[in-house]
Design a protein around this motif. Structure first.
Motif, PDB file in Angstrom:
ATOM      1  N   ASP A 155      34.135   9.902 -17.097  1.00  0.00           N
ATOM      2  CA  ASP A 155      33.313  10.024 -18.743  1.00  0.00           C
ATOM      3  C   ASP A 155      32.375  11.400 -18.458  1.00  0.00           C
ATOM      4  OD1 ASP A 155      34.613   7.955 -19.627  1.00  0.00           O
ATOM      5  OD2 ASP A 155      32.823   6.517 -19.072  1.00  0.00           O
ATOM      6  N   PRO A 180      36.253  12.405 -25.444  1.00  0.00           N
ATOM      7  CA  PRO A 180      35.536  10.956 -25.514  1.00  0.00           C
ATOM      8  C   PRO A 180      35.638  10.227 -24.355  1.00  0.00           C
ATOM      9  CG  PRO A 180      37.846  10.995 -26.844  1.00  0.00           C
ATOM     10  CD  PRO A 180      37.675  12.404 -26.279  1.00  0.00           C
ATOM     11  N   ASP A 181      34.449   9.495 -24.108  1.00  0.00           N
ATOM     12  CA  ASP A 181      34.456   8.484 -23.069  1.00  0.00           C
ATOM     13  C   ASP A 181      35.696   7.680 -22.790  1.00  0.00           C
ATOM     14  OD1 ASP A 181      31.742   9.428 -22.646  1.00  0.00           O
ATOM     15  OD2 ASP A 181      30.963   7.437 -22.839  1.00  0.00           O
ATOM     16  N   SER A 183      38.592   8.588 -21.951  1.00  0.00           N
ATOM     17  CA  SER A 183      39.903   9.340 -22.216  1.00  0.00           C
ATOM     18  C   SER A 183      40.345  10.197 -20.615  1.00  0.00           C
ATOM     19  CB  SER A 183      39.984  10.311 -23.382  1.00  0.00           C
ATOM     20  OG  SER A 183      39.043  11.333 -23.063  1.00  0.00           O
ATOM     21  N   ALA A 210      39.582  17.225 -27.641  1.00  0.00           N
ATOM     22  CA  ALA A 210      39.868  16.270 -28.812  1.00  0.00           C
ATOM     23  C   ALA A 210      40.241  17.154 -30.210  1.00  0.00           C
ATOM     24  CB  ALA A 210      38.728  15.378 -28.852  1.00  0.00           C
ATOM     25  N   TYR A 238      43.525  13.925 -18.687  1.00  0.00           N
ATOM     26  CA  TYR A 238      43.134  13.592 -20.014  1.00  0.00           C
ATOM     27  C   TYR A 238      44.273  12.954 -20.830  1.00  0.00           C
ATOM     28  CZ  TYR A 238      42.040  13.945 -25.260  1.00  0.00           C
ATOM     29  OH  TYR A 238      42.427  13.866 -26.626  1.00  0.00           O
TER      30      TYR A 238
END
Ligand SMILES: *Cc1c(COP(=O)(O)O)cnc(C)c1O
Length: 394
Positions: free
Chosen positions: A63, A72-73, A75, A194, A220
């Protein structure tokens, strides 16, 4: 405020321009290592999986890395080495496009990424081919035969940076899966992973993230696809319930399924503490300082050493956080430079490579380094036979 030299152990007489290869030791990491080894391992022993929360460490660190790469957290999974993470991402991506046979990379990619692809395609034996056009020809090579576009964002030799958003868009427009290797990007440049929409990204943590030699890698996966990923390396730590000791594999929720075996707790702990150096500083600030340092370096070196040829893009917006110069006697020149206390490295055939790490470098370091380079080149110190002998690691 940058730099933050007091957070790092900087040996006397050393100017370190190799943080792109092995980041410096954060002072606090040393105490953390002593604590993990002496207290947690030494005294708590196996109880430490719970009492020191070792079990939570891979996700906690994942994270924190996610926060540095625009993800994002939840991932990002950590562990293993980058080579392994390349293999996992590529295996998953190929399964997502079973009817396509082309893996598109470029001819500047780091060898292990291509080697892992070669081993994987040989094993699955479905007739995949790996294409490696020049970096500037990648966009034109993306067509609907391509299953996966797999690129290293910042070139390890020249520092040339791909346009992540544009290439990812083109890959998706052609129906291909996108994998980014962020080895020379994480902690060096701002990233919006992202926002790019890429399916996978991988990277290591011993370069700009200062996790120490052999520190765990990361992977990721885009949150909306992870549930469909069937891990190629289906180890027990990626199982939904490792301690249920089921005989059959059932993948864990989300990116945790891309873990494989027992996490390297000592290295993860060191990395966790190393990441504290990023608290309160943004990647935009890092980028601004990195461009300033690298522009100053180029100006100083070109002024002092006209026989060196810039081997990186001149436009700072097309470079990561490193600058390379080509020089025929680059290997010996780098050894002579290291003997004077300026540490960079050499990449065959003729590249002298210098990394810029704004966490622990300032303008005075850059000017002093350029002065030493001038001494090595101007006085031809590289002619000394001592510097011509090749070591195993360059
Ligand atoms: C540094 C680097 C690696 C190293 O992989 P390891 O498995 O950690 O040895 C791989 N790929 C790229 C692009 C790198 O820059």
């Amino acid at each position: 405020m940058l730099p933050r030299k007091d957070l790092f152990h900087i040996p006397d007489g050393v100017i370190y321009l190799d943080g792109n290869s092995l980041g410096m030791l954060p002072v606090a990491a040393q105490a953390r290592a002593a604590q993990v080894i002496g207290e947690e391992w030494g005294n708590q022993l196996i109880r430490a999986w719970n009492s020191a929360d070792w079990m939570a460490l891979p996700k906690k660190v994942g994270d924190r890395i996610a926060g540095l790469i625009g993800a994002p957290d939840g991932s990002v999974a950590t562990g293993d080495t980058l080579s392994i993470k390349v293999y996992q991402a590529l295996a998953a991506a190929l399964e997502m496009r079973p009817d396509r046979k082309v893996i598109l990379s470029d001819d500047g990619n780091f060898p292990t990424d291509l080697y892992m692809a070669q081993g994987l395609t040989r094993l699955i034996d479905k007739g995949h081919v790996i294409r490696t056009p020049a970096a500037e020809d990648v966009l034109a090579a993306i067509d609907d035969s391509v299953a996966v576009v797999m690129l290293t964002h910042v070139d390890y030799r020249s520092g040339r940076m791909h346009d992540m958003q544009a290439i990812t868009r083109a890959a998706h427009a052609a129906g291909a899966v996108m994998i980014w290797d962020l080895a020379h990007s994480a902690g060096a440049v701002p990233l919006d992973l992202a926002g790019s929409g890429a399916e996978f990204a991988v990277g290591c943590t011993y370069k700009y993230l200062n996790g120490g030699p052999g520190a765990p890698a990361f992977i990721y996966a885009r949150p909306d696809i992870i549930d469909a990923v069937a891990p190629a390396l289906s180890g027990w730590m990626g199982h939904d319930a490792p301690f249920a000791m089921d005989l059959d594999y059932r993948p864990a929720m989300a990116t945790e399924r891309l873990r494989v075996g027992t996490p390297p707790i000592i290295q993860l702990s060191v990395l966790d503490t190393a990441l504290d150096a990023w608290d309160g500083v943004t990647l935009d600030e890092i980028r601004e300082a990195s461009i300033h340092l690298s522009e100053l370096f180029i100006a100083e070196v070109e002024r002092r050493c006209p026989t060196l040829t810039l081997a990186s893009p001149r436009d700072p917006l097309r470079r990561g956080s490193q600058v390379s110069f080509a020089f025929d006697e680059g290997y010996a020149a780098m050894q002579a430079l290291i003997a004077l206390g300026v540490i960079g490295d050499f990449r065959a055939p003729d590249i002298m490579r210098f990394g810029f790490t704004p966490l622990y470098l300032d303008d005075d370091d850059i000017r002093a380094a350029a002065e030493k380079i001038e001494t090595v080149i101007g006085d031809e110190l590289w002619r000394d036979p001592r510097y011509q002998v090749r070591s195993r690691v360059t």
